[in-house]
Design a protein around this motif. Structure first.
Motif, PDB file in Angstrom:
ATOM      1  N   TRP A   1       0.827  -1.209   0.000  1.00 19.05           N
ATOM      2  CA  TRP A   1       0.000   0.000   0.000  1.00 19.05           C
ATOM      3  C   TRP A   1       0.861   1.258   0.000  1.00 19.05           C
ATOM      4  N   ALA A   2       0.499   2.196  -0.844  1.00 23.56           N
ATOM      5  CA  ALA A   2       1.244   3.452  -0.935  1.00 23.56           C
ATOM      6  C   ALA A   2       0.651   4.471   0.032  1.00 23.56           C
ATOM      7  N   SER A   3       1.463   4.999   0.921  1.00 27.40           N
ATOM      8  CA  SER A   3       0.999   6.019   1.855  1.00 27.40           C
ATOM      9  C   SER A   3       0.790   7.344   1.125  1.00 27.40           C
ATOM     10  N   GLU A   4      -0.242   8.060   1.533  1.00 25.93           N
ATOM     11  CA  GLU A   4      -0.532   9.341   0.890  1.00 25.93           C
ATOM     12  C   GLU A   4       0.412  10.436   1.385  1.00 25.93           C
ATOM     13  N   TYR A   5       0.775  10.360   2.666  1.00 26.89           N
ATOM     14  CA  TYR A   5       1.541  11.446   3.279  1.00 26.89           C
ATOM     15  C   TYR A   5       2.785  10.921   3.984  1.00 26.89           C
ATOM     16  N   CYS A   6       3.722  11.812   4.219  1.00 29.35           N
ATOM     17  CA  CYS A   6       4.945  11.466   4.933  1.00 29.35           C
ATOM     18  C   CYS A   6       4.644  11.309   6.421  1.00 29.35           C
ATOM     19  N   ALA A   7       5.639  10.882   7.178  1.00 28.55           N
ATOM     20  CA  ALA A   7       5.455  10.627   8.605  1.00 28.55           C
ATOM     21  C   ALA A   7       5.093  11.890   9.377  1.00 28.55           C
ATOM     22  N   GLU A   8       5.487  13.058   8.877  1.00 30.13           N
ATOM     23  CA  GLU A   8       5.107  14.321   9.530  1.00 30.13           C
ATOM     24  C   GLU A   8       3.621  14.608   9.349  1.00 30.13           C
ATOM     25  N   HIS A   9       3.144  14.454   8.138  1.00 32.48           N
ATOM     26  CA  HIS A   9       1.785  14.873   7.832  1.00 32.48           C
ATOM     27  C   HIS A   9       0.737  13.793   8.071  1.00 32.48           C
ATOM     28  N   ASP A  10       1.146  12.580   8.394  1.00 29.97           N
ATOM     29  CA  ASP A  10       0.147  11.588   8.801  1.00 29.97           C
ATOM     30  C   ASP A  10       0.099  11.454  10.320  1.00 29.97           C
ATOM     31  N   GLY A  11       0.882  12.301  11.021  1.00 34.67           N
ATOM     32  CA  GLY A  11       0.831  12.339  12.476  1.00 34.67           C
ATOM     33  C   GLY A  11       1.716  11.339  13.178  1.00 34.67           C
ATOM     34  N   THR A  12       2.514  10.564  12.423  1.00 34.29           N
ATOM     35  CA  THR A  12       3.382   9.573  13.056  1.00 34.29           C
ATOM     36  C   THR A  12       4.450  10.237  13.908  1.00 34.29           C
ATOM     37  N   ILE A  13       5.013  11.335  13.431  1.00 36.90           N
ATOM     38  CA  ILE A  13       6.032  12.075  14.175  1.00 36.90           C
ATOM     39  C   ILE A  13       5.661  13.548  14.187  1.00 36.90           C
ATOM     40  N   SER A  14       6.297  14.289  15.072  1.00 38.81           N
ATOM     41  CA  SER A  14       6.029  15.725  15.133  1.00 38.81           C
ATOM     42  C   SER A  14       6.805  16.483  14.061  1.00 38.81           C
ATOM     43  N   SER A  15       8.081  16.162  13.924  1.00 41.31           N
ATOM     44  CA  SER A  15       8.921  16.849  12.945  1.00 41.31           C
ATOM     45  C   SER A  15      10.185  16.026  12.715  1.00 41.31           C
ATOM     46  N   PHE A  16      10.560  15.841  11.463  1.00 35.06           N
ATOM     47  CA  PHE A  16      11.818  15.153  11.159  1.00 35.06           C
ATOM     48  C   PHE A  16      13.005  15.887  11.770  1.00 35.06           C
ATOM     49  N   ASP A  17      12.921  17.219  11.784  1.00 34.42           N
ATOM     50  CA  ASP A  17      14.069  18.033  12.194  1.00 34.42           C
ATOM     51  C   ASP A  17      14.395  17.926  13.674  1.00 34.42           C
ATOM     52  N   THR A  18      13.419  17.559  14.514  1.00 34.90           N
ATOM     53  CA  THR A  18      13.645  17.586  15.965  1.00 34.90           C
ATOM     54  C   THR A  18      13.836  16.199  16.580  1.00 34.90           C
ATOM     55  N   LEU A  19      13.847  15.149  15.765  1.00 27.79           N
ATOM     56  CA  LEU A  19      13.877  13.794  16.318  1.00 27.79           C
ATOM     57  C   LEU A  19      15.146  13.494  17.112  1.00 27.79           C
ATOM     58  N   ASN A  20      16.227  14.166  16.803  1.00 29.92           N
ATOM     59  CA  ASN A  20      17.487  13.941  17.521  1.00 29.92           C
ATOM     60  C   ASN A  20      17.761  14.997  18.592  1.00 29.92           C
ATOM     61  N   ASP A  21      16.833  15.909  18.791  1.00 33.10           N
ATOM     62  CA  ASP A  21      17.070  17.011  19.727  1.00 33.10           C
ATOM     63  C   ASP A  21      17.175  16.512  21.173  1.00 33.10           C
ATOM     64  N   THR A  22      17.904  17.257  21.990  1.00 32.59           N
ATOM     65  CA  THR A  22      17.985  16.979  23.423  1.00 32.59           C
ATOM     66  C   THR A  22      17.231  18.074  24.180  1.00 32.59           C
ATOM     67  N   LEU A  23      16.962  17.808  25.460  1.00 33.37           N
ATOM     68  CA  LEU A  23      16.247  18.759  26.306  1.00 33.37           C
ATOM     69  C   LEU A  23      17.151  19.230  27.434  1.00 33.37           C
ATOM     70  N   ASP A  24      16.991  20.492  27.840  1.00 34.63           N
ATOM     71  CA  ASP A  24      17.726  20.972  29.011  1.00 34.63           C
ATOM     72  C   ASP A  24      16.899  20.840  30.281  1.00 34.63           C
ATOM     73  N   ASP A  25      15.603  20.516  30.110  1.00 37.76           N
ATOM     74  CA  ASP A  25      14.716  20.334  31.251  1.00 37.76           C
ATOM     75  C   ASP A  25      13.545  19.479  30.778  1.00 37.76           C
ATOM     76  N   ILE A  26      13.115  18.502  31.595  1.00 38.18           N
ATOM     77  CA  ILE A  26      12.061  17.591  31.150  1.00 38.18           C
ATOM     78  C   ILE A  26      10.732  18.303  30.923  1.00 38.18           C
ATOM     79  N   SER A  27      10.531  19.467  31.535  1.00 39.61           N
ATOM     80  CA  SER A  27       9.278  20.187  31.346  1.00 39.61           C
ATOM     81  C   SER A  27       9.196  20.828  29.959  1.00 39.61           C
ATOM     82  N   ASN A  28      10.293  20.815  29.201  1.00 45.37           N
ATOM     83  CA  ASN A  28      10.307  21.379  27.852  1.00 45.37           C
ATOM     84  C   ASN A  28      10.034  20.326  26.787  1.00 45.37           C
ATOM     85  N   PHE A  29       9.349  19.253  27.147  1.00 44.29           N
ATOM     86  CA  PHE A  29       9.118  18.129  26.243  1.00 44.29           C
ATOM     87  C   PHE A  29       8.373  18.519  24.974  1.00 44.29           C
ATOM     88  N   ASN A  30       7.595  19.606  25.015  1.00 40.76           N
ATOM     89  CA  ASN A  30       6.800  20.003  23.847  1.00 40.76           C
ATOM     90  C   ASN A  30       7.651  20.281  22.614  1.00 40.76           C
TER      91      ASN A  30
END
Length: 537
Positions: A143-172
């Protein structure tokens, strides 16, 4: 093979090999640097190995060149929704009526351009090799997916998947979607497996990259051919893993959630977390006290009042409990699935063992499917997956994995102390289960489990690997909610740790608080005295 032999075999000039009477091979280089003939004697084993080495290298080069030529000079560098990496995609087939077909150079699976206007990312198409046992599985994998992982809601953003946090409350900044979610995905699926109360968390396991991860970790066993899936790679690994998971896309249980730990803190860990984040009602981590040293995370179980009032009271109760033992540590409170926890809390608020069986049935009927005119144990088991208790149970697993990924990517950190009550202890359990597979020093310093609504079984053997210090199981034999309501709502599938000792691990410190805790809801209020008793011993 010796360095001398390699130098002779690496010559680019014409060579010939002759066998002598002693079974040795003489490799002759017609001309060396001094314009004289030089020879080297090799054993039969060395000669055969050298020829095979050159043959293998040649075949690999020929395959790479052939694949490069088939790209037809249409390669593009885009994010791949299979492997979630930014890779080169070669044009395999140009189409006039449908989207052009590409192939990811890293994971080797086929891709198509995302249909969302202006998006350049690649959506999934089909694995390079399809292993399907029936037409339904063949259709699913093709089956061919219509949208990429960003636009089908699988992930929030390709660009931030490797990001780190300086505080756990900044998870957003990691999990909150920055793109339009075109497809409304439902990821909480397949709850009842084998028997009522046996839980399977995670349609995300049906995602190709997640399936491949589980296959590589050895969780999925053998392929249909009998070959261990963990020995495969590339498209073969993806295809075999998807086939092992099956059309439903579900492989639930602690084993799979623990296996996810290997992805925590990295791209695929963020993808798991983003998928869960959207499904957990009211997920939030609030910092309620500044400080230094290991951060303490308080995790609630069911709620008994409105969210606003409950939150203020909880903050005060938790902070007052630790002011002597942990006066300076930074503190956070984790909120999750508030609607289900509030509904359960209201039902349990009126529960009393004094009422006997009628009181118990009243609570259980409230947990059963709405609208049942007649209530029996059979009704309870039949409707087990629809009640708020089991919804909260499934979401506790998701919350635990999401919290584990947040912890794994928070730097710098002095470590964390978890304190969970009731279903909050269950969240802590799944956080430890996921983190137990991470390499390196444990990120959790200490854990307090208060009236834990989590099973007492042999899965506890691997949990202590996630914790540097002590795990305290604080239980009370006076806890009638766990004794009756939890056990029955779980269809008698397990006994909770909040009623007795965890006997499957010598690394867990069991503390009988029956003389302090008179009921399930008393654990948080008495936590300060329990802490004092624990640290006085």
């Amino acid at each position: 093979m010796s360095e001398k032999a390699k130098r002779f075999l690496d010559r680019k000039k014409r060579r010939k090999a002759l066998s002598d009477k002693n079974g040795m091979y003489e490799v002759v280089d017609d001309k060396n640097e001094n314009n004289t003939s030089v020879s080297l004697h090799l054993s039969d084993e060395e000669f055969t190995s050298s020829i095979k080495q050159y043959s293998d290298s040649y075949n690999r080069l020929r395959t790479d060149v052939k694949e490069l030529l088939t790209w037809k000079h249409g390669a593009v560098e885009k994010y791949c929704s299979w492997c979630l990496e930014k890779t080169w995609h070669g044009l395999v087939e140009a189409n006039s009526l449908t989207r052009d077909c590409y192939k990811c150079n890293d994971c080797k699976n086929f891709t198509l351009k995302c249909r969302f206007p202006g998006c350049d990312n690649m959506a999934t198409f089909k694995p390079e090799k399809i292993q399907a046992e029936n037409q339904l599985e063949l259709l699913k994998q093709s089956w061919a997916s219509e949208y990429c992982a960003e636009h089908d809601g699988t992930i929030s953003s390709f660009d931030t998947l490797n990001d780190t946090l300086d505080d756990i409350s900044n998870f957003n900044q990691i999990y909150k979607s920055r793109k339009v979610n075109v497809v409304a995905l439902t990821k909480t699926t397949g709850i009842a497996v084998a028997t009522a109360g046996s839980l399977a968390t995670g349609a995300w396991f049906a995602a190709p990259w997640a399936a491949s991860a589980l296959g590589a970790f050895g969780v999925l066993g053998a392929a249909g051919t009998g070959t261990a899936i963990s020995t495969l790679s590339g498209a073969a690994l993806t295809s075999a893993s998807l086939a092992a998971i099956g059309p439903g896309g579900v492989v639930g249980g602690v084993t799979c959630i623990s296996a996810a730990g290997a992805a925590l803190g990295a791209r695929k860990g963020a993808a798991i977390g983003a998928g869960y984040f959207g499904d957990i009602n009211g997920f939030d981590i609030k910092k309620i006290r500044e400080g230094k040293g290991p951060s303490i995370i308080f995790i609630n179980g069911f709620l008994t009042q409105s969210d606003a009032i409950q939150q203020n009271q909880d903050e005060d109760t938790w902070l007052n409990s630790i002011k002597t033992i942990y006066p300076d540590n930074p503190c956070y409170i984790l909120s999750w699935e508030s609607s289900s926890l509030l509904e359960i809390g209201r039902l349990f608020a009126g529960f009393s063992s004094v009422g006997g069986k009628p009181a118990l049935l009243k609570v259980l009927k409230g947990l059963s499917k709405k609208g049942s005119s007649v209530f029996t144990i059979v009704d309870l088991i039949a409707s087990i997956v629809n009640n708020p208790w089991h919804k909260a149970v499934v979401k506790s697993e998701m919350t635990g994995v999401l919290l584990a990924d947040i912890i794994a990517r928070t730097l710098p950190s002095d470590g964390f102390i978890l304190a969970g009550h009731s279903l909050g202890a269950r969240v802590a359990y799944y956080t430890m289960a996921a983190l137990s597979t991470l390499e390196g020093a444990p990120l959790i310093k200490r854990v307090y489990l208060l009236g834990g609504a989590v099973g007492n079984d042999d899965s506890w053997q691997s949990i202590p690997a996630a914790v540097e210090g002590e795990i305290y199981n604080v239980y009370s034999t006076n806890d009638d909610i766990l004794r009756y309501a939890y056990t029955t709502a779980s269809a008698f599938s397990s006994k909770p740790i909040g009623l007795g000792k965890i006997i499957y691990s010598n690394s867990v410190n069991n503390f009988n608080a029956s003389n302090l805790v008179m009921g399930h809801r008393e654990h948080k209020r008495m936590f300060g005295r329990v802490l004092q008793a624990l640290h006085d011993n």
